[in-house]
Design an enzyme around this catalytic site. Sequence first.
Site, PDB file in Angstrom:
ATOM      1  CG  ASP A   1      98.884  26.543 -26.229  1.00  0.00           C
ATOM      2  OD1 ASP A   1      97.573  26.381 -25.795  1.00  0.00           O
ATOM      3  OD2 ASP A   1      98.943  27.945 -25.324  1.00  0.00           O
TER       4      ASP A   1
ATOM      5  CE  LYS B   1     101.614  29.559 -26.902  1.00  0.00           C
ATOM      6  NZ  LYS B   1     101.625  28.981 -25.450  1.00  0.00           N
TER       7      LYS B   1
ATOM      8  CE  LYS C   1      99.107  31.631 -25.340  1.00  0.00           C
ATOM      9  NZ  LYS C   1      99.110  29.684 -24.520  1.00  0.00           N
TER      10      LYS C   1
HETATM   11  O1  LIG Z   1     102.942  29.957 -23.747  1.00  0.00           O
HETATM   12  C1  LIG Z   1     103.545  31.592 -23.605  1.00  0.00           C
HETATM   13  C2  LIG Z   1     105.022  31.875 -22.720  1.00  0.00           C
HETATM   14  O2  LIG Z   1     105.389  30.247 -22.684  1.00  0.00           O
HETATM   15  C3  LIG Z   1     105.028  32.688 -21.602  1.00  0.00           C
HETATM   16  O3  LIG Z   1     106.572  32.877 -22.013  1.00  0.00           O
HETATM   17  P1  LIG Z   1     106.896  34.613 -20.536  1.00  0.00           P
HETATM   18  O4  LIG Z   1     107.292  33.486 -19.971  1.00  0.00           O
HETATM   19  O5  LIG Z   1     107.584  35.286 -21.954  1.00  0.00           O
HETATM   20  O6  LIG Z   1     105.662  35.374 -20.747  1.00  0.00           O
END
Ligand SMILES: O=C[C@H](O)COP(=O)(O)O
Length: 248
Positions: free
Chosen positions: A99, A163, A198
């Site tokens: 990512d 994403k 994503k």
């Molecule tokens: O890639 C995913 C994100 O960092 C997750 O974010 P979050 O901690 O707000 O769920």
Amino acid sequence: MASLTPAPAWIELLDLTRLEAAVGDEDAVTDLCRRARTRYGNVAAVCVYPGYVGLARDLLTDSGIAIATVANFPGGDQRLEQVLAEVGRALRDGATEIDVVVPYRRWLQGDTHSVPALLDRVAEICAGRAQIKAILETGLIPSSAECQALAWACARPGVAFLKTSTGKAGRGATPEAVGDLVRVLASLRDAGRPMGLKIAGGVRTRDQLQCYYEIIVQTLGGGFFQPATLRIGASSLLDELLAAAPHG
Ligand SMILES: O=C[C@H](O)COP(=O)(O)O
């Protein structure tokens, strides 16, 4: 109105995420990997900082769960050679999904070269080894037109997913941003260049999933709801999904 797919169906789309501490977080990552196998089946991936890729790989051997990690994270402003070195190490440690934050700040300043240049170099070293998700950090992209233009810039050969967000920018995924990306994805699909999506950053509730479900299903159809094309990246959603799932 389209109805929400059952909670277990979301679990298989989940990139179960732990991006808190880049070092010293082994116990939490171990716990994350334990939780990745649920009574309703496995999540799609765990997403951890590069330093924990080897640990996750060892804990999830033969599970079918992908090992995702982040690069150029979260600011999107590292030097290209540094990003490539980081990705190379992650691949050697066993990452199967990268990512990578695109240099969206430079892009907003008019540098249209850096985003495709970075993605093309990352794609070169990931070819045949790992899927790439391009993180746009949509919460910091001022307008819908710019969000869609950046999405087009990220639609490079070898990039599997667009994403939304890092989860670190204050503003994560929003219905508006998802709508922008879905429009671009529909055009790409119609042009014979399908890509996945994503949604990540602040996704915590089933109400949010309901909202995203409706946006996606209208334009991309129900067939889009599979791990090959849709992921939900979240650090704080699994428990709500498990609580909403039927027991037995
Ligand atoms: O890639 C995913 C994100 O960092 C997750 O974010 P979050 O901690 O707000 O769920």
